[in-house]
Design an enzyme around this catalytic site. Structure first.
Site, PDB file in Angstrom:
ATOM      1  N   LYS A  16       0.602  -1.085  -0.038  1.00 14.41           N
ATOM      2  CA  LYS A  16       0.154  -0.020  -0.068  1.00 14.41           C
ATOM      3  C   LYS A  16       0.763   1.432  -0.127  1.00 14.41           C
ATOM      4  O   LYS A  16       2.178   1.248   0.200  1.00 14.41           O
ATOM      5  CB  LYS A  16      -0.756  -0.117   1.286  1.00 14.41           C
ATOM      6  CG  LYS A  16      -0.153  -0.119   2.353  1.00 14.41           C
ATOM      7  CD  LYS A  16      -1.150  -0.463   3.734  1.00 14.41           C
ATOM      8  CE  LYS A  16      -0.187  -0.510   5.031  1.00 14.41           C
ATOM      9  NZ  LYS A  16      -0.887  -1.363   6.153  1.00 14.41           N
ATOM     10  N   TYR A  63      17.680  28.915   9.724  1.00 12.67           N
ATOM     11  CA  TYR A  63      16.747  29.676  10.229  1.00 12.67           C
ATOM     12  C   TYR A  63      16.611  29.608  11.603  1.00 12.67           C
ATOM     13  O   TYR A  63      16.981  28.529  12.327  1.00 12.67           O
ATOM     14  CB  TYR A  63      15.488  28.770   9.807  1.00 12.67           C
ATOM     15  CG  TYR A  63      14.945  29.409   8.532  1.00 12.67           C
ATOM     16  CD1 TYR A  63      14.596  30.567   8.073  1.00 12.67           C
ATOM     17  CD2 TYR A  63      14.912  28.224   7.412  1.00 12.67           C
ATOM     18  CE1 TYR A  63      14.305  30.907   6.729  1.00 12.67           C
ATOM     19  CE2 TYR A  63      14.456  28.454   6.296  1.00 12.67           C
ATOM     20  CZ  TYR A  63      14.356  29.925   5.970  1.00 12.67           C
ATOM     21  OH  TYR A  63      13.795  30.211   4.487  1.00 12.67           O
ATOM     22  N   ARG A  91     -10.423  -0.479  14.256  1.00 12.89           N
ATOM     23  CA  ARG A  91     -10.210   0.216  13.099  1.00 12.89           C
ATOM     24  C   ARG A  91     -11.171  -0.363  12.128  1.00 12.89           C
ATOM     25  O   ARG A  91     -12.407  -0.041  12.105  1.00 12.89           O
ATOM     26  CB  ARG A  91      -8.666   0.064  12.692  1.00 12.89           C
ATOM     27  CG  ARG A  91      -8.023   1.178  11.979  1.00 12.89           C
ATOM     28  CD  ARG A  91      -6.557   1.238  11.762  1.00 12.89           C
ATOM     29  NE  ARG A  91      -6.309   0.075  11.046  1.00 12.89           N
ATOM     30  CZ  ARG A  91      -5.028  -0.166  10.513  1.00 12.89           C
ATOM     31  NH1 ARG A  91      -4.105   0.815  10.644  1.00 12.89           N
ATOM     32  NH2 ARG A  91      -4.684  -1.113   9.813  1.00 12.89           N
ATOM     33  N   MET A  94      13.486  23.771   3.943  1.00 14.61           N
ATOM     34  CA  MET A  94      12.374  22.995   2.758  1.00 14.61           C
ATOM     35  C   MET A  94      13.457  22.284   1.610  1.00 14.61           C
ATOM     36  O   MET A  94      13.288  21.094   1.287  1.00 14.61           O
ATOM     37  CB  MET A  94      11.631  24.133   2.002  1.00 14.61           C
ATOM     38  CG  MET A  94      10.751  23.384   1.258  1.00 14.61           C
ATOM     39  SD  MET A  94       9.590  24.686   0.124  1.00 14.61           S
ATOM     40  CE  MET A  94       8.823  25.413   1.700  1.00 14.61           C
TER      41      MET A  94
HETATM   42  C1  PLP Z   1      -0.043  -2.111   6.915  1.00  9.67           C
HETATM   43  C2  PLP Z   1      -0.818  -3.403   7.024  1.00  9.67           C
HETATM   44  C3  PLP Z   1      -0.082  -4.626   7.181  1.00  9.67           C
HETATM   45  C4  PLP Z   1       1.412  -4.484   7.230  1.00  9.67           C
HETATM   46  O1  PLP Z   1       2.235  -4.065   8.330  1.00  9.67           O
HETATM   47  P1  PLP Z   1       3.722  -3.668   8.756  1.00  9.67           P
HETATM   48  O2  PLP Z   1       3.409  -3.204  10.226  1.00  9.67           O
HETATM   49  O3  PLP Z   1       4.020  -2.691   7.844  1.00  9.67           O
HETATM   50  O4  PLP Z   1       4.140  -4.829   8.581  1.00  9.67           O
HETATM   51  C5  PLP Z   1      -0.588  -5.944   7.365  1.00  9.67           C
HETATM   52  N1  PLP Z   1      -2.026  -5.957   7.507  1.00  9.67           N
HETATM   53  C6  PLP Z   1      -2.777  -4.826   7.560  1.00  9.67           C
HETATM   54  C7  PLP Z   1      -4.341  -4.855   7.456  1.00  9.67           C
HETATM   55  C8  PLP Z   1      -2.176  -3.600   7.218  1.00  9.67           C
HETATM   56  O5  PLP Z   1      -3.037  -2.587   7.176  1.00  9.67           O
END
Ligand code: PLP
Length: 351
Positions: free
Chosen positions: A42, A251, A135, A299
């Site tokens: 992702k 800065y 979640r 930046m």
């Molecule tokens: C992002 C995610 C993972 C991977 O998690 P990591 O901690 O990056 O290994 C696995 N399962 C779900 C549902 C996730 O959202």
């Protein structure tokens, strides 16, 4: 991001080590015991570039990829091999259906509403069970309302909230996940993310879903020495200067020289993801010499101390100390933020 002009070289890059990526996946696959490791890709494979990451991991034997949404599916649809699965972690919305119906990816159904939307398609899906993270996912008490006869469920999964810590929540989530088993049937079950893989066989089931550790993240001692750094930023020096005692840098004058010494100004900054948390704490290196970040990160610019490497001049390149556990310590940012935050301006070079 628009296409970069090929004849204007970048002033900051990130070297991406495909060998390290592949070895990390192999290691996590082995640590997963009898389960097969998939890969969370992702957010553009945590910022590294989803297409090269999927191509490398597919060659290594990875057969399950996890993305967040259908736009991310569309970025890899044409390179996913037959027999390889893509799961969409955020599930499915009305507005995704048109694309999803013609896609080879499957949604992770996170709610009864999503299940209703998907039931008429007779296409495969995964199901997320809520086991304590609050979640995404379907509550165990609602599982009997799932239209199971109409669903073609591949992976039944849940997600660990605190696998990077030793705490009772891991065992509690495992038990809740096991409780759900008699109520919902799928082809496979999956619980562990990167950190969860180290919690032992009980957490492995059929498939694991590492993300961070593939890209060099180390959140538990069990992975120290087993996971290799994948991403290494490099920056070009565009100017050097000599400070006198009392001279101020950057800065808000957050560095004041106590003695005279030389500094270099790098063409990289927080717009490249090297955030202000590295001000006065980050470090670059050149031929084993450590070159401390001085004052605030700007930046587009960073000042470093080159007392240890006085021959450095404009046009030379230095390496950023960016192995994720170290950089996290320096900056106070999480390893996830550090890797996903690498800016689009950095030229990505796979080696
Ligand atoms: C992002 C995610 C993972 C991977 O998690 P990591 O901690 O990056 O290994 C696995 N399962 C779900 C549902 C996730 O959202």
């Amino acid at each position: 991001m628009s296409e970069k002009h090929p004849n204007i070289p970048a002033t900051a890059k990130v070297l991406l080590n495909s060998e390290a990526l592949i070895q990390n996946w192999d290691m996590l696959n082995r640590l997963s015991g009898s389960a097969n490791a998939g890969a969370a890709v992702k957010a553009d494979a945590y910022g590294l570039g989803v297409r090269p990451v999927v191509e490398h991991l597919q060659k290594s034997g990875c057969k399950d990829f996890f993305v967040a949404n259908w736009q991310e599916v569309s970025e890899i649809e044409d390179i996913v091999a037959d027999g390889t699965n893509v799961s969409v972690l955020n599930g499915i919305r009305d507005t995704d259906m048109e694309y999803a119906l013609n896609s080879r990816a499957k949604p992770v159904l996170n709610s009864l509403k999503q299940a209703q939307l998907w039931r008429s398609t007779s296409k495969p899906c995964d199901v997320m069970i809520e086991t304590g993270m609050n979640r995404l996912g379907i509550e165990i008490r609602d599982l009997d309302q799932l239209p199971s006869d109409d669903l073609n469920v591949d992976i039944v999964m849940s997600h660990l909230a605190s696998a990077d810590e030793d705490c009772p929540q891991n065992q509690q989530q495992l038990e809740a996940f096991l409780d759900s088993a008699p109520i919902i049937n799928g082809n496979r079950r999956s619980l562990a993310n990167s950190a969860g893989i180290t919690l032992g066989n009980a957490y492995h089931f059929d498939s694991t879903r590492p993300g961070l550790a593939l890209y060099g993240g180390i959140q538990r001692d069990e992975l120290v020495g087993k996971i290799m750094q994948v991403a290494k930023p490099l920056a070009e020096i565009i100017q050097t200067r000599s400070l006198k005692p009392g001279d101020r840098v950057g800065y808000n004058a957050q560095y004041i020289a106590e003695k005279g010494h030389d500094i270099a100004i790098l063409a990289m900054g927080y717009a490249d993801g090297y955030l202000r948390g590295f001000s006065n704490t980050g470090c670059f290196t050149h031929e084993e010499k450590r070159l401390a970040v001085l004052g605030r990160v700007s930046m587009d610019l960073i000042a470093i101390d080159i007392s240890e490497a006085p021959n450095l001049k404009s046009g030379d390149w230095v390496e950023c100390e960016y192995d994720l556990p170290t950089a996290s310590e320096q900056s106070g940012l999480s390893q996830y933020e550090l890797i996903t935050g690498l800016g689009q301006r950095l030229e990505r070079i796979w080696t």
